[in-house]
Design a protein around this motif. Structure first.
Motif: not given
Length: 396
Positions: A108, A112, A129, A132, A136, A309
């Motif tokens: 992970t 990322w 972000t 993402i 994630d 994360t």
């Protein structure tokens, strides 16, 4: 004199986000991304609407990510956007998705970084972000399911339940009578705290509404207020001093989300705890709050900061400062993350997302129970599928 033949440049270590090593256990076979619009039962207004900065909220856009691995493991993750940004989240995630095929879904942190670098031109915050984040969160869900554990247990839970408070019944679009009814319903259903919105152009209206709500609650549960960034420093300090006798659990977003210095000054001046962080869209932005001792309750939002994360990175630094945690929205995700936080947290109860998921979270005696189901413990309903406006698959 420098002689290049007699000098060597030290070998550089492998960079994060690149090829997996020999310990690769599995590989991502397919990725499916979907853009879903969740309609709200009625338009919602907070202080940003009453000050003219935004329009009432009528729907929430969701980016869902579903991943299947070669070994047959699967995951579900999501991020969201209110009022604007849904199509951009979906478009950016589609740009990144091919980078996932063949990767070990257990990596992970490395994945990322890889995705962040793949989209580096649009930065490391905001849409970048948040796109993402759905991926994630999906990978963490898959990892926990692979282990046969609820996500909280995989992360190392401190508790099996988390104190929960309700927000969805306390918006400024609701009358005092409606808020009273919502409070009674919430407390009867086991909710352990109530938050109402403030921050109107005339603070005296806020004070009258707050007085009515305080009298109605009559000490049954803790009460929080949320100004949604609509005060200046002077107004926030004056309001905070006036309400100190009410023993509020916290005052949320009294100032602009990026005003770490102002929040720190309020935290020093007021006995009432200060909470903020929900609008920040990266771990680094939260670091400014943490370094400045700007909050008593830090409120990161995993779908906004880039997923689980970076959320865990925020928690590591906040724990060291003994800050309390109260993640924003998305209780389906944040229940697990709050359960794994060292210092007693709160989780925010919103009933808006209930039509999206087949499973219902249990609330009892003021606390939300961590489900025993593996992963996040969520699956999409037929309605969620019906509300899908775009979908795209990769690797199949």
């Amino acid at each position: 004199m420098f002689d290049p033949d007699r000098r060597t440049i030290p070998a550089q270590p492998p960079k994060a986000g690149f090829a997996a090593g020999p310990s690769k256990l599995d590989a991502i076979r397919s990725v499916t991304l979907s853009l879903v619009y969740l309609p709200l039962a009625r338009p919602i207004s907070d202080a940003k609407v009453l000050t003219g900065r935004q329009k009432p909220l009528t729907q929430v856009a969701f980016l869902f990510c579903e991943i299947v691995s070669e070994a047959g493991h699967s995951g579900l993750g999501f991020s969201y956007s209110k009022r604007a940004g849904g199509p951009a989240l979906y478009a950016h995630a589609c740009e990144l998705a091919d980078n996932l095929i063949g990767e070990d879904p257990n990596d992970t942190a490395r994945i990322w970084d890889k995705l962040c670098w793949a989209g580096a031109s649009v930065g490391r915050s905001g849409i970048a972000t948040q796109a993402i984040a759905a991926i994630d969160i999906c990978l963490w869900d898959l990892k926990a399911k692979r282990a046969g554990l609820p996500l909280a247990k995989l992360l190392g839970a401190h508790r099996d339940s988390v104190a929960c408070y309700n927000t969805s019944g306390g918006f400024l679009s609701s009358s005092v009578e409606e808020i009273r009814d919502a409070i009674d319903h919430s407390i009867a259903s086991g909710i352990g705290g109530i938050k109402i919105k403030v921050g109107q152009p005339d603070p005296m209206i806020d004070l009258r509404r707050l007085d009515a709500v305080t009298s109605h609650i009559d000490g049954r549960v803790p009460l929080m207020v949320d100004a949604n960034q609509q005060w200046d420093r002077t107004t926030a300090l004056r309001f905070g001093r006036l309400v100190e006798p009410l023993n509020l659990e916290w005052i949320e977003e009294p100032l602009d989300a990026y005003d770490a210095e102002g929040h720190a000054a309020l935290a020093r001046e007021l006995a009432t705890p200060i909470a903020t962080g929900e609008m920040l869209a990266s771990a680094d932005e939260h670091m400014a709050l943490i370094r400045a001792d700007a909050v008593d309750f830090i409120q990161p939002d995993a779908p906004r900061v880039g997923g689980i994360t970076p959320f865990l990175r925020i928690c590591t630094h906040a724990e060291a400062k003994r800050m309390r945690l109260a993640p924003h929205f998305a209780m389906e995700i944040h229940l697990h993350l709050a359960a794994a936080y060292a210092h007693e947290p709160w989780v925010e109860h919103f009933d808006w997302l209930a039509p999206l998921f087949n499973e219902e979270l249990e609330i009892k005696d003021g606390r939300m129970i961590v489900p025993a189901r593996p992963g996040l413990g969520c699956s999409l309903t037929g309605k969620a599928r019906d509300w899908t406006v775009e979908t795209r698959s990769f690797g199949v």
